[in-house]
Design a protein around this motif. Structure first.
Motif, PDB file in Angstrom:
ATOM      1  N   GLY A 122     -10.149  -5.817   0.066  1.00 52.44           N
ATOM      2  CA  GLY A 122     -11.251  -5.759   1.020  1.00 52.44           C
ATOM      3  C   GLY A 122     -10.877  -5.155   2.358  1.00 52.44           C
ATOM      4  N   ARG A 123      -9.987  -4.176   2.349  1.00 54.94           N
ATOM      5  CA  ARG A 123      -9.555  -3.509   3.587  1.00 54.94           C
ATOM      6  C   ARG A 123      -9.845  -2.019   3.490  1.00 54.94           C
ATOM      7  NH1 ARG A 123      -9.157  -7.661   6.949  1.00 54.94           N
ATOM      8  NH2 ARG A 123      -7.773  -9.242   6.158  1.00 54.94           N
TER       9      ARG A 123
ATOM     10  N   PHE B 179      -7.703   0.380   8.743  1.00 57.46           N
ATOM     11  CA  PHE B 179      -7.125  -0.945   8.998  1.00 57.46           C
ATOM     12  C   PHE B 179      -5.647  -0.944   8.636  1.00 57.46           C
ATOM     13  CE2 PHE B 179      -5.959  -5.229   7.632  1.00 57.46           C
ATOM     14  CZ  PHE B 179      -6.328  -5.959   8.751  1.00 57.46           C
ATOM     15  N   ILE B 180      -5.296  -0.343   7.497  1.00 60.05           N
ATOM     16  CA  ILE B 180      -3.893  -0.255   7.075  1.00 60.05           C
ATOM     17  C   ILE B 180      -3.096   0.569   8.085  1.00 60.05           C
ATOM     18  CG2 ILE B 180      -2.342   0.630   5.273  1.00 60.05           C
ATOM     19  CD1 ILE B 180      -3.799  -1.853   4.358  1.00 60.05           C
ATOM     20  N   ASP B 181      -3.672   1.664   8.580  1.00 57.88           N
ATOM     21  CA  ASP B 181      -2.985   2.494   9.579  1.00 57.88           C
ATOM     22  C   ASP B 181      -2.756   1.722  10.868  1.00 57.88           C
ATOM     23  OD1 ASP B 181      -2.948   4.582   7.758  1.00 57.88           O
ATOM     24  OD2 ASP B 181      -4.762   5.522   8.571  1.00 57.88           O
TER      25      ASP B 181
ATOM     26  N   TYR C 219       0.838  -1.206   0.000  1.00 55.20           N
ATOM     27  CA  TYR C 219       0.000   0.000   0.000  1.00 55.20           C
ATOM     28  C   TYR C 219       0.872   1.254   0.000  1.00 55.20           C
ATOM     29  CZ  TYR C 219      -3.476   3.421   1.504  1.00 55.20           C
ATOM     30  OH  TYR C 219      -4.288   4.520   1.592  1.00 55.20           O
ATOM     31  N   ASP C 220       1.943   1.231   0.807  1.00 55.33           N
ATOM     32  CA  ASP C 220       2.822   2.393   0.883  1.00 55.33           C
ATOM     33  C   ASP C 220       3.588   2.617  -0.420  1.00 55.33           C
ATOM     34  OD1 ASP C 220       1.994   2.942   3.427  1.00 55.33           O
ATOM     35  OD2 ASP C 220       3.677   1.919   4.400  1.00 55.33           O
TER      36      ASP C 220
ATOM     37  N   ARG D 235      -4.397   3.453  -4.998  1.00 58.76           N
ATOM     38  CA  ARG D 235      -4.464   2.993  -3.599  1.00 58.76           C
ATOM     39  C   ARG D 235      -5.888   2.576  -3.246  1.00 58.76           C
ATOM     40  NH1 ARG D 235      -0.779   6.597   0.538  1.00 58.76           N
ATOM     41  NH2 ARG D 235       1.224   5.817  -0.208  1.00 58.76           N
ATOM     42  N   SER D 236      -6.849   3.384  -3.665  1.00 58.72           N
ATOM     43  CA  SER D 236      -8.255   3.057  -3.389  1.00 58.72           C
ATOM     44  C   SER D 236      -8.651   1.753  -4.065  1.00 58.72           C
ATOM     45  CB  SER D 236      -9.168   4.179  -3.862  1.00 58.72           C
ATOM     46  OG  SER D 236      -8.904   5.352  -3.148  1.00 58.72           O
TER      47      SER D 236
END
Length: 111
Positions: free
Chosen positions: A31-32, A36-38, A14-15, A23-24
């Motif tokens: 499915g996140r 949640f990633i943070d 993602y980063d 990214r979206s």
């Protein structure tokens, strides 16, 4: 709860994406959500910091001996919800008082 390394790989992927639209789409594909990633990122950083702290040399005192952390103590009494005032010695006495002796003499004269 520790997350698996695969989840941390998702954060790295993602980063690495620079375009916000991509990214979206990536988040939709797996499915996140961003929160949640943070949260995964914070967990990963905390795990890395903890691992780095344990790899450091142990602290030594002036004598050159290793210092040990003191173990936490368990609570002496569990927390209790009080619903009535405590019994302040009404039920039992520490030193029972001596009871006075009563002697009863019955004289019956027949005759």
């Amino acid at each position: 709860m520790l997350e698996s390394d695969d989840d941390f790989d998702i954060v790295d992927q993602y980063d690495s994406i620079e375009d916000p639209r991509l990214r979206s789409e990536f988040l939709d594909a797996i499915g996140r959500t961003r929160p949640f990633i943070d949260a995964l990122r914070r967990t990963r950083d905390a795990a890395r910091a903890k691992a780095a702290a344990t790899q450091d040399e142990p602290a030594t005192s002036a004598r050159g001996k290793e210092t040990r952390r003191r173990a936490t103590r368990a609570r002496r009494r569990p927390r209790v919800i009080v619903t009535r005032p405590p019994n302040k010695g009404r039920g039992r006495r520490r030193h029972p008082r001596p009871r006075p002796r009563v002697v009863l003499v019955v004289v019956i004269e027949l005759g």
